[in-house]
Design an enzyme around this catalytic site. Structure first.
Site, mmCIF file in Angstrom:
data_model
loop_
_atom_site.group_PDB
_atom_site.id
_atom_site.type_symbol
_atom_site.label_atom_id
_atom_site.label_comp_id
_atom_site.label_asym_id
_atom_site.label_seq_id
_atom_site.Cartn_x
_atom_site.Cartn_y
_atom_site.Cartn_z
ATOM 1 N N HIS A 110 0.832 -1.210 0.000
ATOM 2 C CA HIS A 110 0.000 0.000 0.000
ATOM 3 C C HIS A 110 0.852 1.240 0.000
ATOM 4 O O HIS A 110 0.517 2.235 -0.627
ATOM 5 C CB HIS A 110 -0.915 -0.008 1.212
ATOM 6 C CG HIS A 110 -1.661 -1.280 1.335
ATOM 7 N ND1 HIS A 110 -1.834 -1.942 2.519
ATOM 8 C CD2 HIS A 110 -2.222 -2.036 0.386
ATOM 9 C CE1 HIS A 110 -2.487 -3.059 2.290
ATOM 10 N NE2 HIS A 110 -2.730 -3.134 1.008
ATOM 11 N N ARG B 168 2.793 -12.618 -7.521
ATOM 12 C CA ARG B 168 3.285 -11.287 -7.895
ATOM 13 C C ARG B 168 4.002 -10.590 -6.746
ATOM 14 O O ARG B 168 4.682 -9.593 -6.943
ATOM 15 C CB ARG B 168 2.135 -10.413 -8.412
ATOM 16 C CG ARG B 168 1.054 -10.136 -7.380
ATOM 17 C CD ARG B 168 -0.192 -9.537 -8.015
ATOM 18 N NE ARG B 168 -0.259 -8.102 -7.831
ATOM 19 C CZ ARG B 168 -1.364 -7.386 -8.018
ATOM 20 N NH1 ARG B 168 -2.478 -7.960 -8.436
ATOM 21 N NH2 ARG B 168 -1.363 -6.100 -7.827
ATOM 22 N N CYS C 38 -5.327 -2.852 -17.789
ATOM 23 C CA CYS C 38 -4.976 -1.868 -16.762
ATOM 24 C C CYS C 38 -3.923 -2.355 -15.768
ATOM 25 O O CYS C 38 -3.730 -1.745 -14.732
ATOM 26 C CB CYS C 38 -6.210 -1.388 -16.010
ATOM 27 S SG CYS C 38 -7.000 -2.662 -15.037
HETATM 28 C C1 PEP Z 1 -4.368 -6.085 -11.793
HETATM 29 O O1 PEP Z 1 -4.484 -7.134 -11.156
HETATM 30 O O2 PEP Z 1 -3.727 -6.005 -12.862
HETATM 31 C C2 PEP Z 1 -4.988 -4.849 -11.317
HETATM 32 C C3 PEP Z 1 -5.013 -3.768 -12.068
HETATM 33 O O3 PEP Z 1 -5.502 -4.855 -10.064
HETATM 34 P P1 PEP Z 1 -4.610 -4.769 -8.741
HETATM 35 O O4 PEP Z 1 -3.208 -4.494 -9.169
HETATM 36 O O5 PEP Z 1 -5.191 -3.678 -7.920
HETATM 37 O O6 PEP Z 1 -4.803 -6.117 -8.169
HETATM 38 MG MG MG Z 2 -5.993 -7.260 -9.590
#
Ligand code: PEP
Ligand code: MG
Length: 746
Positions: free
Chosen positions: A363, A639, A676
């Site tokens: 965060h 990730r 995104c």
């Molecule tokens: C994603 O998973 O690519 C995404 C945009 O959402 P977040 O990074 O908030 O999980």
């Molecule tokens: Mg996501």
């Protein structure tokens, strides 16, 4: 007997202090010190080895060995018995050194005649600065008392080194914090910055390691521990403390009451250390154990002890969290870790942030991005190496921190900053131009946001709108659940600030790494695969309903776009959409105006959704690929896990083929599609995504310029051909071929 040792030990420390008090040069001090120690312990040899660089130790002073060897004899970390003490950070005591494995014969020192060997690491806060060695001809093992006395002396030496006592005439060791240091980490927000260090939690500096009056020191320690204990009890009594915090506090209490901990510190004091030096000695021990402990529970407890020692040191030295230091005008924040709310408190005053822990997806990283502050995480030793006010340069391209840089680094770095400023200017010149490629395709570029603080970037970056508004950030930076009226007011302000540009609000995506401080944490074995995002929203719809209402009200008749995160199957979308329909009905009944136009979509973040029925693609208002999650599930590579995070390339042919398949399905049904994830903001990745058919990308505001600039210079048809050739050749990733192509294009 113990009494004699204690008296001896105190005497020795007293003499060491006298050595320090004189204004002798550093080398003279070191020479006097080895002399004193040999004399006091009654051994023929006493030597001090200090680190010359990261892995070379140098003999810096000796009594007993050939004096010509001083500053000549060097050894690598781990080499010989001295190197072994330094590497392990542990005492080594043997009556028969020459026959010990690893013994290295150094003729220049005349060492062969000495049989017994005792090496003690010179450590400060878990960091080994050198090795203190005593040797004698007779084959004897040094007694526990002698070892202990030497450990106390080593501790004082470490403090002296820290205070710069051995600097001078170029031959002895410099004060650690006066030399340039280069630290490496992982980039969490790009950018370069120059400024001065501001420690989030200032280091406590112990200036008086030696004390004359052990009784007084004992009293001081007892009083301080008592104050600490009362403080912890008070915290525990507070009802607001949740279970997890309470566990940590319990651990504190355990240490504060720990007999062993107290006893060792009392012993150190009786040998002549001051109360703060005794605390620091224990802390140092805990730190070096922390580095070696493989058990995570033990590591956590040791880290609690570390924290507790810091508190105790603050009480003893009176250096509270407010040390009276003034924040520099160009602060670069250094911390072990920091929460999003604390970071928001600093706001845009910070020029850069350096964290020892943290992660790219944390965060704090999200907030740093929103505030466009360069952030480097996983910078080992950052808090140890930095002092308030140190000059520092943060290279958020390479993930390098130049601490107290020398002139050549400063010049090179400033050139780099100037080049970056020029690039920003270049991007500004195309801000109002479309991302139109040489072959005539137009790609819409949007920005990701999550805080009010992001919105000004909409104007500056040239983004066409907000392609992803992460609503959970508002929930994460508070310490209680926001009310509907608060949310509705906030969303209205976001829409106002967007001035008619589209904002895609994503409903709450919590769970996994995003845990709300005021919600009961779920102990899940695999949180990323667990109860998160829309799964929570559908199972416990209270918050989702509240949020949908807040969104509908914030629009106040204006168009509204909402998407649901982490939809894994068609039915989850229909159920979520049904919640929206219900919310609209309710608003209508209550007489509120409804948005003039509403678009409802889903995020495609699990491979399963790419294979959803044709009907889903027809029905869903739009789809947005959450590449961060989609990639982690496609490759089954967490990730957040540094070990595997970068293992698979986004430009891996299989992954690109998979995304292409989604593009094709959306083309068949005419479903609007965007991307995104973070990759949308990387120019080469963005180029490939555009080449396989994506026409809408959403990214960090700072990425829009670089992405647009590359797209405007590229021909997507050619790039598409490069990708398909790579696929036919059986390349693992198209990256090498693309990079080659881009090089050819200049
Ligand atoms: C994603 O998973 O690519 C995404 C945009 O959402 P977040 O990074 O908030 O999980
Ligand atoms: Mg996501």
């Amino acid at each position: 007997m113990a009494q004699t040792f204690e008296t001896e030990s105190r005497k020795l420390l007293g003499r060491l202090r006298d050595t320090m008090a004189g204004d002798d040069p550093g080398q003279t001090r070191l020479d006097k010190i080895v002399d004193l120690i040999a004399d006091s312990i009654g051994t023929e040899v006493c030597s001090i080895y200090l680190f010359r660089d990261e892995d070379t130790l140098e003999l810096c002073a000796t009594e007993g060995l050939n004096s010509e060897a001083v500053h000549q004899t060097r050894m690598k970390l781990g080499e010989g018995l001295v190197g072994r003490v330094a590497r392990r950070g542990q005492v080594f005591n043997t009556p028969d050194a020459p026959n010990t494995r690893g013994f290295r014969y150094m003729p220049e020192t005349g060492e062969e005649v000495y049989t017994s060997f005792l090496g003690v690491p010179i450590q400060r806060l878990g960091e080994t600065l050198g090795v203190l060695v005593v040797q004698s001809k007779d084959a004897r093992e040094y007694s526990a008392d002698e070892v202990y006395a030497l450990e106390v002396v080593a501790m004082v030496l470490a403090e002296m080194a820290e205070l710069g006592a051995f600097v001078g005439d170029g031959s002895a060791m410099g004060a650690r914090h006066s030399q340039p240091a280069m630290l490496r980490g992982t980039v969490a927000q790009e950018g370069v910055a120059e400024g001065h260090i501001w420690l989030h939690e200032p280091r406590v500096v112990v200036t008086n390691p030696i004390a004359d009056d052990p009784h007084r020191e004992l009293e001081r320690l007892t009083e301080a521990v008592e104050e600490l204990r009362v403080g912890v009890d008070k915290m525990l009594a507070l009802a607001a403390v949740d279970k997890e915090q309470a566990e940590v506090l319990e651990a504190y209490r355990m240490f504060a009451n720990s007999k062993g901990w107290m006893r060792r510190m009392e012993e150190d004091i009786s040998r002549g250390l001051s109360a703060e030096a005794a605390v620091e000695k224990e802390q140092s021990l805990a730190r070096s154990r922390m580095g070696q402990a493989s058990d995570s529970y033990l590591r956590e407890r040791l880290s609690d002890l570390d924290d507790l020692s810091n508190r105790l040191l603050r009480i003893l030295t009176g250096q509270g969290s407010d040390t009276g230091a003034e924040m520099p005008a160009d602060p670069i924040l250094v911390a072990r870790n920091i929460g999003p709310a604390e970071l928001l408190d600093y706001g845009r005053t910070l020029r850069g942030i350096i964290l020892e822990a943290g992660s790219v997806g944390s965060h704090a990283a999200i907030v740093a991005r929103a505030l466009a502050i360069p952030l480097i995480v996983h910078v080992d030793r950052a808090t140890l190496e930095s002092l308030n006010g140190d000059h520092v340069m943060v290279d958020g391209e390479q993930g390098i921190v130049h601490l107290r840089p020398d002139d050549t680094v400063v010049t090179a770095f400033r050139d780099k900053m100037a080049m970056q400023a020029a690039a920003v200017e270049r991007y500004a010149s195309i801000r109002d131009k479309a991302a139109e490629t040489l072959c005539g395709s137009v790609v819409s570029l949007h920005m990701n946001a999550g805080l009010m603080a992001d919105l000004p970037s909409l104007e500056g970056s040239g983004a066409e709108g907000v392609g992803l508004f992460r609503t959970e950030l508002q929930f994460l930076v508070r310490n209680q659940m926001p009310r509907r009226s608060e949310l509705s007011a906030l969303y209205a302000r976001v829409l106002d600030a967007a001035g008619g540009k589209k904002v895609v609000f994503r409903t709450l995506d919590i769970g996994s790494d995003k845990v709300l401080p005021y919600m009961k944490p779920n102990d899940e074995p695999n949180p990323a695969l667990g109860w998160r995002a829309i799964r929570v929203g559908l199972d416990k719809p209270g918050v989702l309903r509240m949020q949908l209402q807040a969104l509908l009200r914030s629009a106040n008749g204006r168009p509204l776009t909402v998407m649901f995160p982490f939809v894994a199957q068609y039915e989850e979308y229909t159920q979520a959409k049904a919640e929206m329909d219900k919310a609209m009905d309710r608003e209508r009944r209550l007489g509120h105006v409804l948005p003039e136009h509403i678009e409802i979509g889903a995020m495609l973040e699990t491979p399963s959704l790419a294979f959803a029925p044709h009907k889903f693609f027809e029905e869903v208002g739009f789809l947005s690929i959450g590449g961060n999650d989609l990639k982690q599930f496609f490759f089954a590579a967490d990730r957040e896990n540094e070990r595997v995070r970068r293992r698979y390339d986004t430009l891996n042919v299989s992954f690109l083929s998979f995304i292409e398949r989604i593009v094709e399905r959306c083309e068949i049904t005419g479903t609007p599609l965007s991307f995104c994830g973070e990759d949308a903001g990387r120019p080469v990745e963005a180029l490939c995504l555009a080449a396989i058919g994506l026409r809408n990308l959403s990214m960090r505001p700072a990425s829009i310029g670089p992405v647009k600039s590359l797209l405007r210079r590229s021909n997507l048809e050619e790039v598409r051909k490069v990708i398909s050739d790579a696929r036919h050749r059986g390349d693992m990733s198209v990256r090498p071929a693309i990079m080659e192509y881009l090089r050819e294009q200049g």
